[in-house]
Design a protein around this motif. Structure first.
Motif, PDB file in Angstrom:
ATOM      1  N   GLN A   1       0.810  -1.202   0.000  1.00 18.82           N
ATOM      2  CA  GLN A   1       0.000   0.000   0.000  1.00 18.82           C
ATOM      3  C   GLN A   1       0.852   1.265   0.000  1.00 18.82           C
ATOM      4  O   GLN A   1       0.542   2.201  -0.720  1.00 18.82           O
ATOM      5  CB  GLN A   1      -0.936  -0.008   1.223  1.00 18.82           C
ATOM      6  N   LYS A   2       1.929   1.291   0.787  1.00 16.09           N
ATOM      7  CA  LYS A   2       2.719   2.518   0.932  1.00 16.09           C
ATOM      8  C   LYS A   2       4.210   2.235   0.738  1.00 16.09           C
ATOM      9  O   LYS A   2       4.655   1.090   0.820  1.00 16.09           O
ATOM     10  CB  LYS A   2       2.502   3.126   2.323  1.00 16.09           C
ATOM     11  N   GLY A   3       4.930   3.297   0.478  1.00 18.98           N
ATOM     12  CA  GLY A   3       6.376   3.188   0.438  1.00 18.98           C
ATOM     13  C   GLY A   3       6.984   2.954  -0.929  1.00 18.98           C
ATOM     14  O   GLY A   3       8.209   2.952  -1.068  1.00 18.98           O
ATOM     15  N   THR A   4       6.172   2.784  -1.944  1.00 17.50           N
ATOM     16  CA  THR A   4       6.734   2.515  -3.277  1.00 17.50           C
ATOM     17  C   THR A   4       6.754   3.758  -4.153  1.00 17.50           C
ATOM     18  O   THR A   4       7.401   3.773  -5.184  1.00 17.50           O
ATOM     19  CB  THR A   4       5.912   1.431  -3.999  1.00 17.50           C
ATOM     20  N   GLY A   5       6.040   4.785  -3.750  1.00 21.20           N
ATOM     21  CA  GLY A   5       5.964   5.988  -4.561  1.00 21.20           C
ATOM     22  C   GLY A   5       4.962   5.880  -5.702  1.00 21.20           C
ATOM     23  O   GLY A   5       4.810   6.815  -6.498  1.00 21.20           O
ATOM     24  N   ARG A   6       4.289   4.740  -5.780  1.00 19.87           N
ATOM     25  CA  ARG A   6       3.290   4.550  -6.835  1.00 19.87           C
ATOM     26  C   ARG A   6       1.868   4.635  -6.259  1.00 19.87           C
ATOM     27  O   ARG A   6       1.685   4.581  -5.052  1.00 19.87           O
ATOM     28  CB  ARG A   6       3.503   3.200  -7.518  1.00 19.87           C
TER      29      ARG A   6
END
Length: 206
Positions: A67-72
């Motif tokens: 859900q978070k942390g990938t920048g996508r």
């Protein structure tokens, strides 16, 4: 009271056919005829178009990335309609285009069409339609003098000689009283029927 359906090519008056005014003398109902033609054409539509919704597309059960942390952007499934391989948002499904029209309205509509054909001189009777041999030139002799773009022949039964002789003529269609349809009647420039076929039609529409 009765009306007379003239013989083909304005032949001998003795060959004309007396028919019921209740069937062939009805007032033309344009609205009902339009409804009848629309129903017939709509019923002929296949209605088999089908597309896949997101629940029908294979794969995509797992979340593609966390859900978070990938920048996508956050994504829950690759089957989403916004993905190239996803499903369709409002997917088309098989359906029937048939429209409801009760039997009484159908009879009145067909009577109206036949009555208008008779008034316009586009309906004629001829008992000598079936050629002795299944040859196109023999059938053309039967209908010689009729210069139309669309000719509808109504016979009491589908005689093999008649079918084989008429099938190579692009502007001629052969039907029986039970298979005659409103679209063929309306689009025909001329309708030729045998006396037996007209009597069957009269009985069915009475």
């Amino acid at each position: 009271m009765s009306l007379q359906i003239p013989a083909i090519n304005g032949g001998d008056a003795a060959q004309a056919l007396d028919v019921s005014e209740a069937v062939f003398g009805q007032e033309y109902n344009e609205t009902l005829v339009h409804q009848l033609v629309t129903k017939y054409m709509a019923g002929a539509r296949a209605g088999t178009k089908a597309q896949k919704t997101r629940s029908d597309v294979s794969g995509g059960c797992a979340k593609p990335w966390r859900q978070k942390g990938t920048g996508r952007a956050r994504v829950g499934s690759t089957r989403s309609p916004i993905w190239r391989t996803g499903g369709v948002t409002f997917a088309a499904q098989p359906r029937s285009y048939d429209q409801k029209l009760n039997k009484k309205m159908y009879k009145v509509g067909i009577r109206s069409i036949f009555s208008e054909l008779l008034r316009q001189g586009r309906l004629a009777v001829c008992d000598d339609l079936t050629p002795a041999v299944p040859k196109t030139k023999e059938f053309l002799k039967k209908i010689s003098g009729i210069q139309v773009k669309r000719l509808l022949v109504v016979a009491e039964d589908l005689n093999e000689n008649l079918i084989l002789a008429a099938r190579n003529i692009p502007y001629v269609a052969v039907v029986t009283p039970t298979s005659v349809d409103p679209v063929s009647l309306v689009s025909a420039d001329k309708v030729i029927a045998t006396a037996a076929a007209l009597k069957q039609i009269e009985e069915r529409l009475a």
